[in-house]
Design an enzyme around this catalytic site. Structure first.
Site, PDB file in Angstrom:
ATOM      1  N   GLY A  75       0.635  -1.202   0.076  1.00 31.10           N
ATOM      2  CA  GLY A  75      -0.443   0.074   0.203  1.00 31.10           C
ATOM      3  C   GLY A  75       0.591   1.056  -0.202  1.00 31.10           C
ATOM      4  O   GLY A  75       0.181   2.548   0.127  1.00 31.10           O
ATOM      5  N   LEU A  76       2.197   0.888  -0.243  1.00 31.74           N
ATOM      6  CA  LEU A  76       2.635   2.148  -0.309  1.00 31.74           C
ATOM      7  C   LEU A  76       2.706   2.837  -1.245  1.00 31.74           C
ATOM      8  O   LEU A  76       4.379   3.416  -2.142  1.00 31.74           O
ATOM      9  CB  LEU A  76       4.579   2.044   1.160  1.00 31.74           C
ATOM     10  CG  LEU A  76       3.987   1.778   2.450  1.00 31.74           C
ATOM     11  CD1 LEU A  76       5.491   2.217   3.209  1.00 31.74           C
ATOM     12  CD2 LEU A  76       3.020   2.900   3.083  1.00 31.74           C
ATOM     13  N   GLY A  77       2.771   2.485  -2.612  1.00 31.59           N
ATOM     14  CA  GLY A  77       3.172   2.590  -4.313  1.00 31.59           C
ATOM     15  C   GLY A  77       4.447   2.038  -4.667  1.00 31.59           C
ATOM     16  O   GLY A  77       4.689   2.842  -5.633  1.00 31.59           O
ATOM     17  N   SER A  78       4.471   1.225  -4.214  1.00 34.59           N
ATOM     18  CA  SER A  78       5.652   0.708  -4.571  1.00 34.59           C
ATOM     19  C   SER A  78       5.879   0.439  -6.629  1.00 34.59           C
ATOM     20  O   SER A  78       6.912   0.747  -6.706  1.00 34.59           O
ATOM     21  CB  SER A  78       6.788  -0.593  -4.195  1.00 34.59           C
ATOM     22  OG  SER A  78       6.026  -1.381  -4.296  1.00 34.59           O
ATOM     23  N   SER A  79       4.901  -0.446  -6.723  1.00 33.96           N
ATOM     24  CA  SER A  79       4.218  -0.223  -8.241  1.00 33.96           C
ATOM     25  C   SER A  79       4.570   0.752  -8.432  1.00 33.96           C
ATOM     26  O   SER A  79       5.263   0.879 -10.030  1.00 33.96           O
ATOM     27  CB  SER A  79       3.567  -1.371  -9.103  1.00 33.96           C
ATOM     28  OG  SER A  79       1.914  -0.009  -8.380  1.00 33.96           O
ATOM     29  N   ALA A  80       4.182   2.348  -8.425  1.00 36.08           N
ATOM     30  CA  ALA A  80       3.897   2.712  -9.222  1.00 36.08           C
ATOM     31  C   ALA A  80       5.465   3.213  -9.316  1.00 36.08           C
ATOM     32  O   ALA A  80       6.085   4.269  -9.872  1.00 36.08           O
ATOM     33  CB  ALA A  80       2.814   4.387  -7.544  1.00 36.08           C
ATOM     34  N   ALA A  81       5.608   3.619  -7.841  1.00 32.43           N
ATOM     35  CA  ALA A  81       7.337   4.045  -7.599  1.00 32.43           C
ATOM     36  C   ALA A  81       8.551   3.337  -8.997  1.00 32.43           C
ATOM     37  O   ALA A  81       9.647   4.422  -9.576  1.00 32.43           O
ATOM     38  CB  ALA A  81       7.873   3.931  -6.521  1.00 32.43           C
ATOM     39  N   ASP A 123      -0.722   7.424  -6.954  1.00 29.17           N
ATOM     40  CA  ASP A 123       0.515   7.033  -6.869  1.00 29.17           C
ATOM     41  C   ASP A 123       1.482   7.777  -7.517  1.00 29.17           C
ATOM     42  O   ASP A 123       2.593   7.993  -7.241  1.00 29.17           O
ATOM     43  CB  ASP A 123       0.165   5.545  -6.958  1.00 29.17           C
ATOM     44  CG  ASP A 123      -0.691   4.849  -5.568  1.00 29.17           C
ATOM     45  OD1 ASP A 123      -1.263   5.365  -5.497  1.00 29.17           O
ATOM     46  OD2 ASP A 123      -0.208   4.041  -5.378  1.00 29.17           O
TER      47      ASP A 123
HETATM   48  C1  MEV Z   1      -4.107   2.457  -3.823  1.00 31.97           C
HETATM   49  O1  MEV Z   1      -2.601   2.748  -3.196  1.00 31.97           O
HETATM   50  C2  MEV Z   1      -5.181   3.842  -3.827  1.00 31.97           C
HETATM   51  C3  MEV Z   1      -6.457   2.912  -4.595  1.00 31.97           C
HETATM   52  O2  MEV Z   1      -7.521   4.200  -4.311  1.00 31.97           O
HETATM   53  C4  MEV Z   1      -6.444   2.599  -5.620  1.00 31.97           C
HETATM   54  C5  MEV Z   1      -5.551   3.276  -6.831  1.00 31.97           C
HETATM   55  O3  MEV Z   1      -6.016   4.997  -6.637  1.00 31.97           O
HETATM   56  O4  MEV Z   1      -5.155   3.438  -7.919  1.00 31.97           O
HETATM   57  C6  MEV Z   1      -7.342   1.635  -4.136  1.00 31.97           C
END
Ligand code: MEV
Length: 289
Positions: A75-81, A123
């Site tokens: 949930g810390l955005g590693s795929s986006a980073a 992200d």
């Molecule tokens: C994921 O970090 C957050 C969500 O709102 C999905 C998104 O924003 O793409 C669940």
């Protein structure tokens, strides 16, 4: 050879709502992902759909080395980073002339494709530009920086963003009368938070409300609830799920002098604590290793 890094992120407010065009506020944090790209005729890289898509999108081939300080699927955005840093490194290594805006847009298109159509640009925007960002639909606005004192708790329960996004979509389809007002309320509390950015007591209360609304959407997890309750009991202003939920991480906003106590309370629940604050830098070039 080109090495670029991009920061992770926490959602202060509005995850899941942002997928439906509601406003959300997210902040870049210190742990980063470092990506080195080198020209080569043969592709050498981890079988990641994000990395594959970066090369396809840029129309080149090369090798990649990823060094991440961010736990994946948390949930810390590693795929986006990873996506943003890979695109920026390819851009540099192959002398492409894409602007940061274009990199952010490309990264969002890749996230959206890999997440099967449902994703917000949060992200990828935060990883590209750093700082605190207000996202509404596809528009992004950088907000004034604040020195928020945060402690992240990683439950170590791996989650899957696409599945959680799907779960909310199912609820929305089956029970729109319940789900839609909850998504509206998440958007409303994000907008309320915009007026209290310098008041941690109010922000904390709003974070607690946001957490409760995410639980209503069905993206809570007992391990996360434990960390949220432990952080509040240790003196945090407020604490909530951050990211898609169903495991992953929570975030607590803390008085500076209580950060270690909150981190200790999280670790006492067999979770990992990360004491962090804002990273105003987005994607940036690093010295080659
Ligand atoms: C994921 O970090 C957050 C969500 O709102 C999905 C998104 O924003 O793409 C669940």
């Amino acid at each position: 050879m080109a090495t670029w890094s991009a920061p992770g992120k926490v959602f202060l407010f509005g995850e899941h709502g942002v997928v439906y065009g509601k406003p959300g506020i997210a902040m870049a944090i210190r742990p980063r992902v470092f990506v080195t790209v080198r020209r080569s005729r043969v592709a050498h890289h981890a079988k990641s759909p994000y990395i594959e898509s970066c090369f396809d999108e840029m129309g080149v081939r090369g090798s990649v080395y990823v060094n991440s300080q961010l736990p994946s699927s948390s949930g810390l955005g590693s795929s986006a980073a990873v996506t943003v840093a890979t695109l920026a490194a390819i851009n540099d290594e192959f002398g492409k002339k894409n602007s940061l805006e274009e990199i952010a847009d490309m990264a969002f298109a890749i996230e959206k494709k890999v997440q099967k159509g449902r994703a917000s640009p949060t992200d990828t925007s935060v990883s590209t530009f750093g700082g605190i960002v207000l996202i509404t639909g596809t528009s992004r606005r950088r907000l004034a920086p604040h020195n928020f004192q945060m402690v992240i708790g990683n439950s170590m329960v791996s989650h899957n963003t696409s599945k959680m996004v799907e779960k909310v979509a199912d609820l929305k389809a089956k029970s729109p009368g319940i789900c839609n007002p909850v998504l509206d309320a998440i958007g409303a509390l994000t907008m309320t938070a915009m007026h209290h950015m310098t008041d941690p007591n109010s922000l904390g209360r709003l974070m607690n409300m946001n957490h409760a609304l995410l639980e209503v959407l069905g993206v809570g997890h007992p391990a996360i609830s434990r960390l949220v309750l432990a952080s509040r009991a240790a003196g945090a202003y407020g604490a909530k799920i951050t990211g898609a939920g169903g495991g992953g991480c929570m975030v607590a906003l803390c008085p500076k002098h209580l950060k270690s106590r909150v981190a200790g309370a999280i670790e006492a629940c067999d979770a990992r604590a990360i004491i962090t604050t804002l990273d105003t830098d987005g994607v940036r070039k690093e010295k080659d290793v």
